[in-house]
Design a protein around this motif. Sequence first.
Motif, mmCIF file in Angstrom:
data_model
loop_
_atom_site.group_PDB
_atom_site.id
_atom_site.type_symbol
_atom_site.label_atom_id
_atom_site.label_comp_id
_atom_site.label_asym_id
_atom_site.label_seq_id
_atom_site.Cartn_x
_atom_site.Cartn_y
_atom_site.Cartn_z
ATOM 1 N N ARG A 47 71.190 5.352 -27.186
ATOM 2 C CA ARG A 47 70.670 6.654 -27.594
ATOM 3 C C ARG A 47 70.914 7.006 -29.056
ATOM 4 N NH1 ARG A 47 73.381 11.064 -24.293
ATOM 5 N NH2 ARG A 47 71.877 12.342 -25.441
ATOM 6 N N LEU A 48 71.905 6.396 -29.665
ATOM 7 C CA LEU A 48 72.392 6.889 -30.952
ATOM 8 C C LEU A 48 71.325 6.879 -32.042
ATOM 9 C CD1 LEU A 48 74.710 7.988 -32.609
ATOM 10 C CD2 LEU A 48 75.382 5.640 -33.141
ATOM 11 N N HIS A 49 70.564 5.803 -32.139
ATOM 12 C CA HIS A 49 69.587 5.721 -33.226
ATOM 13 C C HIS A 49 68.622 6.889 -33.194
ATOM 14 C CE1 HIS A 49 65.971 4.152 -35.364
ATOM 15 N NE2 HIS A 49 66.905 3.800 -36.222
ATOM 16 N N ASP A 50 68.160 7.249 -31.999
ATOM 17 C CA ASP A 50 67.242 8.391 -31.876
ATOM 18 C C ASP A 50 67.963 9.714 -32.138
ATOM 19 O OD1 ASP A 50 65.062 6.777 -31.302
ATOM 20 O OD2 ASP A 50 65.369 6.874 -29.131
ATOM 21 N N LEU A 51 69.204 9.832 -31.675
ATOM 22 C CA LEU A 51 69.943 11.078 -31.871
ATOM 23 C C LEU A 51 70.175 11.376 -33.353
ATOM 24 C CD1 LEU A 51 72.699 10.773 -29.096
ATOM 25 C CD2 LEU A 51 70.780 12.395 -29.132
ATOM 26 N N LEU A 52 70.334 10.331 -34.150
ATOM 27 C CA LEU A 52 70.648 10.525 -35.561
ATOM 28 C C LEU A 52 69.489 11.109 -36.363
ATOM 29 C CD1 LEU A 52 72.656 7.235 -36.243
ATOM 30 C CD2 LEU A 52 73.578 9.550 -36.092
ATOM 31 N N ARG A 53 68.284 11.093 -35.786
ATOM 32 C CA ARG A 53 67.132 11.652 -36.501
ATOM 33 C C ARG A 53 67.218 13.162 -36.635
ATOM 34 N NH1 ARG A 53 63.870 8.142 -33.070
ATOM 35 N NH2 ARG A 53 63.244 6.273 -34.223
ATOM 36 N N ALA A 54 67.746 13.845 -35.615
ATOM 37 C CA ALA A 54 67.743 15.313 -35.601
ATOM 38 C C ALA A 54 68.537 15.913 -36.764
ATOM 39 C CB ALA A 54 68.256 15.833 -34.264
ATOM 40 N N PRO A 55 69.772 15.481 -37.020
ATOM 41 C CA PRO A 55 70.465 16.042 -38.179
ATOM 42 C C PRO A 55 69.807 15.704 -39.500
ATOM 43 C CG PRO A 55 71.789 14.308 -37.135
ATOM 44 C CD PRO A 55 70.656 14.611 -36.218
ATOM 45 N N ARG A 56 69.221 14.504 -39.609
ATOM 46 C CA ARG A 56 68.503 14.166 -40.843
ATOM 47 C C ARG A 56 67.352 15.138 -41.087
ATOM 48 N NH1 ARG A 56 68.146 8.702 -39.390
ATOM 49 N NH2 ARG A 56 65.883 8.874 -39.325
ATOM 50 N N GLN A 57 66.592 15.422 -40.035
ATOM 51 C CA GLN A 57 65.440 16.306 -40.183
ATOM 52 C C GLN A 57 65.872 17.739 -40.467
ATOM 53 O OE1 GLN A 57 61.907 15.380 -40.071
ATOM 54 N NE2 GLN A 57 62.118 17.327 -41.187
ATOM 55 N N ALA B 179 67.154 17.885 -44.002
ATOM 56 C CA ALA B 179 66.053 17.732 -44.950
ATOM 57 C C ALA B 179 65.275 19.037 -45.096
ATOM 58 C CB ALA B 179 65.129 16.599 -44.502
ATOM 59 N N ASP B 180 65.040 19.717 -43.986
ATOM 60 C CA ASP B 180 64.336 21.007 -44.033
ATOM 61 C C ASP B 180 65.146 22.038 -44.825
ATOM 62 O OD1 ASP B 180 62.372 19.883 -42.477
ATOM 63 O OD2 ASP B 180 63.059 20.785 -40.603
ATOM 64 N N GLU B 181 66.460 22.006 -44.666
ATOM 65 C CA GLU B 181 67.330 22.959 -45.354
ATOM 66 C C GLU B 181 67.445 22.673 -46.843
ATOM 67 O OE1 GLU B 181 70.160 26.151 -45.682
ATOM 68 O OE2 GLU B 181 68.751 25.606 -44.095
ATOM 69 N N LEU B 182 67.412 21.396 -47.218
ATOM 70 C CA LEU B 182 67.724 20.998 -48.582
ATOM 71 C C LEU B 182 66.504 20.604 -49.405
ATOM 72 C CD1 LEU B 182 70.942 18.865 -47.946
ATOM 73 C CD2 LEU B 182 70.752 21.316 -48.412
ATOM 74 N N GLY B 183 65.308 20.740 -48.846
ATOM 75 C CA GLY B 183 64.111 20.494 -49.620
ATOM 76 C C GLY B 183 63.871 19.042 -49.968
ATOM 77 N N CYS B 184 63.867 18.179 -48.959
ATOM 78 C CA CYS B 184 63.604 16.764 -49.208
ATOM 79 C C CYS B 184 63.023 16.135 -47.953
ATOM 80 C CB CYS B 184 64.879 16.033 -49.626
ATOM 81 S SG CYS B 184 66.152 15.967 -48.333
ATOM 82 N N GLY B 185 62.574 14.905 -48.059
ATOM 83 C CA GLY B 185 62.053 14.196 -46.910
ATOM 84 C C GLY B 185 63.166 13.655 -46.033
ATOM 85 N N SER B 186 62.924 13.616 -44.736
ATOM 86 C CA SER B 186 63.965 13.169 -43.805
ATOM 87 C C SER B 186 64.255 11.674 -43.930
ATOM 88 C CB SER B 186 63.564 13.491 -42.359
ATOM 89 O OG SER B 186 62.369 12.811 -42.003
ATOM 90 N N GLU B 187 63.371 10.912 -44.559
ATOM 91 C CA GLU B 187 63.617 9.484 -44.769
ATOM 92 C C GLU B 187 64.335 9.206 -46.089
ATOM 93 O OE1 GLU B 187 63.003 7.046 -42.418
ATOM 94 O OE2 GLU B 187 62.739 8.894 -41.276
ATOM 95 N N ASP B 188 64.624 10.291 -46.815
ATOM 96 C CA ASP B 188 65.304 10.133 -48.105
ATOM 97 C C ASP B 188 66.747 10.612 -48.052
ATOM 98 O OD1 ASP B 188 62.839 9.276 -49.063
ATOM 99 O OD2 ASP B 188 62.252 11.294 -49.694
ATOM 100 N N ILE B 189 67.237 10.904 -46.861
ATOM 101 C CA ILE B 189 68.588 11.432 -46.703
ATOM 102 C C ILE B 189 69.252 10.731 -45.530
ATOM 103 C CG2 ILE B 189 67.930 13.350 -45.159
ATOM 104 C CD1 ILE B 189 69.842 15.110 -46.833
ATOM 105 N N VAL B 190 70.534 10.433 -45.670
ATOM 106 C CA VAL B 190 71.230 9.688 -44.628
ATOM 107 C C VAL B 190 72.650 10.225 -44.499
ATOM 108 C CG1 VAL B 190 71.992 7.877 -46.218
ATOM 109 C CG2 VAL B 190 71.749 7.354 -43.785
#
Length: 399
Positions: A52-62, A65-76
């Motif tokens: 499950r982990l790989h999918d779960l990690l998407r939610a905090p990235r997104q 990203a919404d909070e900080l003004g960037c794309g979710s694929e540009d933040i880790v």
Amino acid sequence: MSDNLARHFLLREDVVFLNHGSFGACPRPVFAAYQGWQLELEQEPVEFLGRRLHDLLRAPRQALADELGCGSEDIVGVLNATSGLNIVARSLDLKPGDQILTTDHEYSALEKTWSYVCRKTGAEIVVVKIPLPLVSEAQFTDAIIAGMTERTKVLFLSHITSPTALLFPIEPAIAEARRRGIWSVIDGAHTPGHIRLDLDAIGADFYAGNCHKWMMSPKGSAFLHARPEVQSLLDPLVISHGWTKDSKQPGAKGAFGSSPFIDEIEIQGTRDPAPWLTVPAALQFRKENDWWAVADHCHALAQETARRLGELTGLPALSSPEFCAPQMVAMPIPECDTAEIHKTLFERYSIEIPVFKWQDRCIVRLSVQGYNSVAQMDQLLAALTELLGLTAPPLAAQG
């Protein structure tokens, strides 16, 4: 308001906690969400970490990203800003004679990081002295640009400085670095949740920040942001399941289907992902409690306290208010044994606050968060008055 908000936090009631800037403080609902993730992991570790982990990690990235003004694929997600900045510093292709341009206000752990890199590569650190008091953007930018040469390969700046609590106006310097082909690397350890961020607009090549400080998520949650054009320059500090041998090829995918930038840094063996998974809960807590309004109240209280102490000491501020971190202020005090003052403030007055020597100045660095009050500021000023032999302070006008 402060008394009402204090109930949300787990801090000891017998301590006047004025040091949110060092490690933050996690609200009760956010801490409960954190423990919930940990419990869920322990109930079925193989399913959680293995399937499950790989999918779960998407939610905090997104969410971030919404909070900080960037794309979710540009933040880790990373453990802390220092680890994120180490990834960058130890990945860049530096050679003997190359220069890393920085300031005299940087965090000591990162000063050591760049010293280590220089020892390995033969590059050199060039330190720009920022004129104080800082009262204009041009004053800062001109000092930085004056330090740039043909040998400058990296511009390394804090967004909010740790020792001096200054908010550097970094955007013009970053733009000039881009124009000259200089990599810009920004230490944003104190910025997420402290000021409103638009990472795409700032335009830095690399930007790392902590979520556990002013965003109030659990310890062990931070991020590294990299522009898409420079992500291929990065190597993970740990080679593990997320790495692939073709990761540097154009259009390469990571081992788990995201970009190498995401997979190589996120998937590095067994660890507790609960702090990072709790970032959306921290953002929700801030939203539900209108935390930007709380921050405005804290800013006013911090500035008023600094003004009152300045009247007592007669010492000038390090900057005009617009270049001071909104909820954190480094307040100069007369020459003293700072280690002894720090110790006595805690042992005699139960006040937790940093007191230290920075260059030729003695500093008390005040952090003000939603759980702090005017009465606590009065306690601090009364204690400093006694310990430093100052004239007794007037009570604040608010009470």
